[in-house]
Write a protein that holds these residues in place. Structure first.
Motif, PDB file in Angstrom:
ATOM      1  N   ALA A  50      16.473  41.652  35.126  1.00  0.00           N
ATOM      2  CA  ALA A  50      17.227  42.716  35.015  1.00  0.00           C
ATOM      3  C   ALA A  50      16.955  43.721  33.889  1.00  0.00           C
ATOM      4  CB  ALA A  50      18.773  42.322  34.781  1.00  0.00           C
ATOM      5  N   ASP A  51      16.385  43.080  32.732  1.00  0.00           N
ATOM      6  CA  ASP A  51      15.946  43.873  31.673  1.00  0.00           C
ATOM      7  C   ASP A  51      15.003  44.960  32.232  1.00  0.00           C
ATOM      8  OD1 ASP A  51      17.806  42.512  30.049  1.00  0.00           O
ATOM      9  OD2 ASP A  51      16.350  41.200  29.162  1.00  0.00           O
ATOM     10  N   SER A  52      13.945  44.316  32.718  1.00  0.00           N
ATOM     11  CA  SER A  52      12.852  45.287  33.326  1.00  0.00           C
ATOM     12  C   SER A  52      13.115  46.261  34.090  1.00  0.00           C
ATOM     13  CB  SER A  52      11.868  44.230  33.820  1.00  0.00           C
ATOM     14  OG  SER A  52      11.027  43.364  32.853  1.00  0.00           O
ATOM     15  N   VAL A  53      14.032  45.950  35.335  1.00  0.00           N
ATOM     16  CA  VAL A  53      14.458  46.715  36.129  1.00  0.00           C
ATOM     17  C   VAL A  53      15.260  47.917  35.363  1.00  0.00           C
ATOM     18  CG1 VAL A  53      16.124  47.066  38.091  1.00  0.00           C
ATOM     19  CG2 VAL A  53      14.578  45.328  38.088  1.00  0.00           C
ATOM     20  N   SER A  54      16.232  47.807  34.482  1.00  0.00           N
ATOM     21  CA  SER A  54      16.928  48.645  33.907  1.00  0.00           C
ATOM     22  C   SER A  54      16.116  49.407  32.821  1.00  0.00           C
ATOM     23  CB  SER A  54      17.946  47.758  32.805  1.00  0.00           C
ATOM     24  OG  SER A  54      19.156  47.463  33.633  1.00  0.00           O
ATOM     25  N   ALA A  55      15.055  49.095  32.321  1.00  0.00           N
ATOM     26  CA  ALA A  55      14.087  49.549  31.480  1.00  0.00           C
ATOM     27  C   ALA A  55      13.521  50.604  32.344  1.00  0.00           C
ATOM     28  CB  ALA A  55      13.070  48.968  30.955  1.00  0.00           C
TER      29      ALA A  55
END
Length: 253
Positions: A15-20
């Motif tokens: 989720a961190d990568s997608v949000s970034a």
């Protein structure tokens, strides 16, 4: 047309990568609590508030992620202005890639989301739930949708394959199991543990689904030393930086 997308990952790192990636083309995220202790990360287009992408950490495995995706869809249907949950649901994260179709660091865009082991073993071989006479084991993805995603990734220079993605409850760890899956599902490019659960929840609300996976390891003998999780998470971030919601959602006629 209102562009609303729900993107579901298994774990927070995904989720961190997608949000970034989304943060490079959209605003946010703003954190929104859901029933059951779930939290949405909402990204809204600063130029058009009707365009938004919600990112949800849904849990590991098809059962957990089906429950959490269903919660998000139900909440959106109950609280949204027109009773419609989302225009598209995306299952996203890292995955194992079938070699040589999906090299490490590449991305796989699903043509179908397939429950690879939902069926029965018999003396004559494996039977799918369709062959048993009940249920379904695959959700097709609209060709127009995969075409738009593939074109955006091509334009951004992101190596990718467009192929079926398998959902398994037990990650493959032997060459024999990898060969069995490849033989049973010709052309499949990746395996993960959540896509079919997300797809089942989306189908209950009549919302189209696509699975997007960045490849961290080869499907086959389990060798953690050969995994490239960081590289796959970087590929996931880059992918969602390239895929704005207006690319993912079918344009209005």
């Amino acid at each position: 047309m209102v562009h609303r997308i729900l993107i579901v990952t298994a774990v927070a790192a995904e989720a961190d990568s997608v949000s970034a990636g989304l943060g490079l083309c959209l605003g946010g995220p703003v954190l929104l609590p859901l029933p059951g202790g779930l939290v949405l990360r909402r990204h809204t287009d600063t130029a058009d508030a009707s365009v938004r992408a919600d990112v949800l950490v849904g849990g590991v495995g098809p059962a957990a992620v089906a429950a959490s995706t269903g919660t998000a869809l139900a909440y959106a249907a109950l609280t949204g202005p027109d009773g419609a949950p989302y225009d598209l649901v995306v299952s996203a994260g890292i995955a194992g890639g079938f070699q040589p179709l999906a090299p490490l660091g590449s991305v796989v865009v699903s043509t179908a989301v397939v429950a690879a082991d939902l069926g029965a073993q018999t003396p004559d071989g494996y039977l799918t739930v369709e062959e048993l006479g009940f249920g379904r084991s695959a959700h097709p993805v609209p060709e127009a949708l995969t075409g738009r995603i593939s074109a955006a990734l091509d334009a951004g220079g992101r190596p990718h394959a467009v192929a079926p993605v398998l959902t398994v409850s037990t990650v493959t760890g032997t060459a024999g199991r990898a060969a069995e899956l490849a033989d049973r599902h010709p052309g499949a490019a990746a395996e993960a543990m959540e896509g079919f659960g997300v797809a089942e929840a989306a189908a209950a609300y009549g919302v189209p689904v696509v699975e997007i996976r960045a490849v961290s390891n080869a499907v086959g003998p389990r060798d953690r030393g050969a995994w490239r999780v960081g590289e796959a998470l970087d590929a996931l971030r880059h992918t969602f930086a390239l895929l704005s919601p207006t690319v993912l959602v079918e344009p209005s006629p």
